[in-house]
Design a protein around this motif. Structure first.
Motif, mmCIF file in Angstrom:
data_model
loop_
_atom_site.group_PDB
_atom_site.id
_atom_site.type_symbol
_atom_site.label_atom_id
_atom_site.label_comp_id
_atom_site.label_asym_id
_atom_site.label_seq_id
_atom_site.Cartn_x
_atom_site.Cartn_y
_atom_site.Cartn_z
ATOM 1 N N PHE A 12 -10.257 -0.042 30.425
ATOM 2 C CA PHE A 12 -9.433 -0.456 29.600
ATOM 3 C C PHE A 12 -9.603 -0.735 27.944
ATOM 4 O O PHE A 12 -8.909 -0.771 27.216
ATOM 5 C CB PHE A 12 -8.750 -1.977 30.120
ATOM 6 C CG PHE A 12 -7.665 -2.423 29.323
ATOM 7 C CD1 PHE A 12 -6.191 -1.989 29.462
ATOM 8 C CD2 PHE A 12 -7.860 -3.376 28.762
ATOM 9 C CE1 PHE A 12 -5.207 -2.492 28.777
ATOM 10 C CE2 PHE A 12 -6.852 -4.238 27.814
ATOM 11 C CZ PHE A 12 -5.462 -3.573 28.199
ATOM 12 N N MET A 13 -11.100 -1.151 27.961
ATOM 13 C CA MET A 13 -11.631 -1.625 26.712
ATOM 14 C C MET A 13 -11.916 -0.451 25.725
ATOM 15 O O MET A 13 -11.907 -0.383 24.584
ATOM 16 C CB MET A 13 -12.819 -2.330 26.858
ATOM 17 C CG MET A 13 -12.448 -3.717 27.458
ATOM 18 S SD MET A 13 -10.966 -4.831 26.558
ATOM 19 C CE MET A 13 -11.894 -4.967 24.967
ATOM 20 N N LEU A 14 -11.910 0.797 26.324
ATOM 21 C CA LEU A 14 -12.102 2.013 25.608
ATOM 22 C C LEU A 14 -11.168 2.449 24.768
ATOM 23 O O LEU A 14 -9.836 1.980 25.043
ATOM 24 C CB LEU A 14 -12.586 3.066 26.436
ATOM 25 C CG LEU A 14 -13.746 3.246 27.265
ATOM 26 C CD1 LEU A 14 -13.618 4.239 28.590
ATOM 27 C CD2 LEU A 14 -14.965 3.307 26.590
ATOM 28 N N PRO A 15 -11.117 2.979 23.599
ATOM 29 C CA PRO A 15 -10.279 3.418 22.825
ATOM 30 C C PRO A 15 -9.378 4.540 23.509
ATOM 31 O O PRO A 15 -9.881 5.347 24.307
ATOM 32 C CB PRO A 15 -10.913 4.065 21.752
ATOM 33 C CG PRO A 15 -12.322 3.839 21.706
ATOM 34 C CD PRO A 15 -12.486 3.398 22.985
ATOM 35 N N GLY A 16 -8.143 3.905 23.602
ATOM 36 C CA GLY A 16 -6.993 4.608 24.228
ATOM 37 C C GLY A 16 -7.204 4.380 25.964
ATOM 38 O O GLY A 16 -6.343 4.927 26.475
ATOM 39 N N GLY A 17 -8.040 3.291 26.105
ATOM 40 C CA GLY A 17 -8.138 2.929 27.515
ATOM 41 C C GLY A 17 -6.710 2.627 28.116
ATOM 42 O O GLY A 17 -6.540 2.495 29.396
ATOM 43 N N ALA A 18 -6.059 1.787 27.303
ATOM 44 C CA ALA A 18 -4.559 1.378 27.882
ATOM 45 C C ALA A 18 -3.717 2.328 28.244
ATOM 46 O O ALA A 18 -2.833 2.314 29.149
ATOM 47 C CB ALA A 18 -4.016 0.525 26.800
ATOM 48 N N LEU A 19 -3.843 3.814 27.699
ATOM 49 C CA LEU A 19 -3.273 4.632 28.213
ATOM 50 C C LEU A 19 -4.004 5.427 29.382
ATOM 51 O O LEU A 19 -3.372 6.007 30.360
ATOM 52 C CB LEU A 19 -2.955 5.806 27.094
ATOM 53 C CG LEU A 19 -2.361 5.178 25.858
ATOM 54 C CD1 LEU A 19 -2.266 6.263 24.757
ATOM 55 C CD2 LEU A 19 -1.074 4.877 26.299
ATOM 56 N N LEU A 20 -5.165 5.429 29.268
ATOM 57 C CA LEU A 20 -6.076 6.249 30.383
ATOM 58 C C LEU A 20 -6.245 5.252 31.737
ATOM 59 O O LEU A 20 -6.138 5.920 32.648
ATOM 60 C CB LEU A 20 -7.446 6.255 29.728
ATOM 61 C CG LEU A 20 -8.607 7.076 30.759
ATOM 62 C CD1 LEU A 20 -8.067 8.451 31.091
ATOM 63 C CD2 LEU A 20 -9.701 6.978 30.074
ATOM 64 N N LEU A 21 -6.015 4.121 31.714
ATOM 65 C CA LEU A 21 -5.977 3.301 32.684
ATOM 66 C C LEU A 21 -4.999 3.505 34.022
ATOM 67 O O LEU A 21 -5.113 3.834 34.911
ATOM 68 C CB LEU A 21 -6.241 1.901 32.687
ATOM 69 C CG LEU A 21 -6.474 0.950 34.040
ATOM 70 C CD1 LEU A 21 -7.765 1.497 34.625
ATOM 71 C CD2 LEU A 21 -6.474 -0.560 33.355
ATOM 72 N N PRO A 22 -3.622 3.472 33.391
ATOM 73 C CA PRO A 22 -2.598 3.887 34.304
ATOM 74 C C PRO A 22 -2.942 5.406 35.102
ATOM 75 O O PRO A 22 -2.552 5.465 36.121
ATOM 76 C CB PRO A 22 -1.416 3.715 33.467
ATOM 77 C CG PRO A 22 -1.842 3.333 32.500
ATOM 78 C CD PRO A 22 -3.210 3.145 32.144
#
Length: 100
Positions: free
Chosen positions: A65-75
């Motif tokens: 989640f903390m990675l750049p773009g993680g909010a999109l990657l986690l789901p």
């Protein structure tokens, strides 16, 4: 339902899930302290094992989640690997709302 209402509902659900996970973690700390002085029952040992695994699952999910773009990657990762989330976050949102 508007997008703002959906976001508010999602925040409330996840807040309750986080509170549940913290409560379970407090129980883990209690059981670990108890294990110093006495032997744990098989049920207590199972709870310790389950909670330890949950904590280990939370760290990679938080890191993604903390990675750049993680909010999109986690789901996306949750869809591919549903067991990546701790147990409190695998419960349906409706179940959390009913536990109020």
């Amino acid at each position: 339902m508007s997008t703002v209402d959906e976001i508010k509902e999602a925040i409330q659900i996840n807040k309750k899930r986080l509170a549940q996970e913290l409560q379970e973690s407090k129980e883990l700390v209690f059981l670990i302290k108890k294990s110093i002085t006495t032997n744990l029952t098989d049920e207590e040992k199972a709870k310790v094992k389950e909670q330890t695994i949950d904590i280990c699952k939370a760290i990679p999910a938080f890191t993604v989640f903390m990675l750049p773009g993680g909010a999109l990657l986690l789901p996306l990762l949750i869809k591919l690997i549903p067991d990546i989330l701790p147990s409190a976050f695998r419960v349906d949102g409706e179940d959390i709302i009913e536990k109020k």
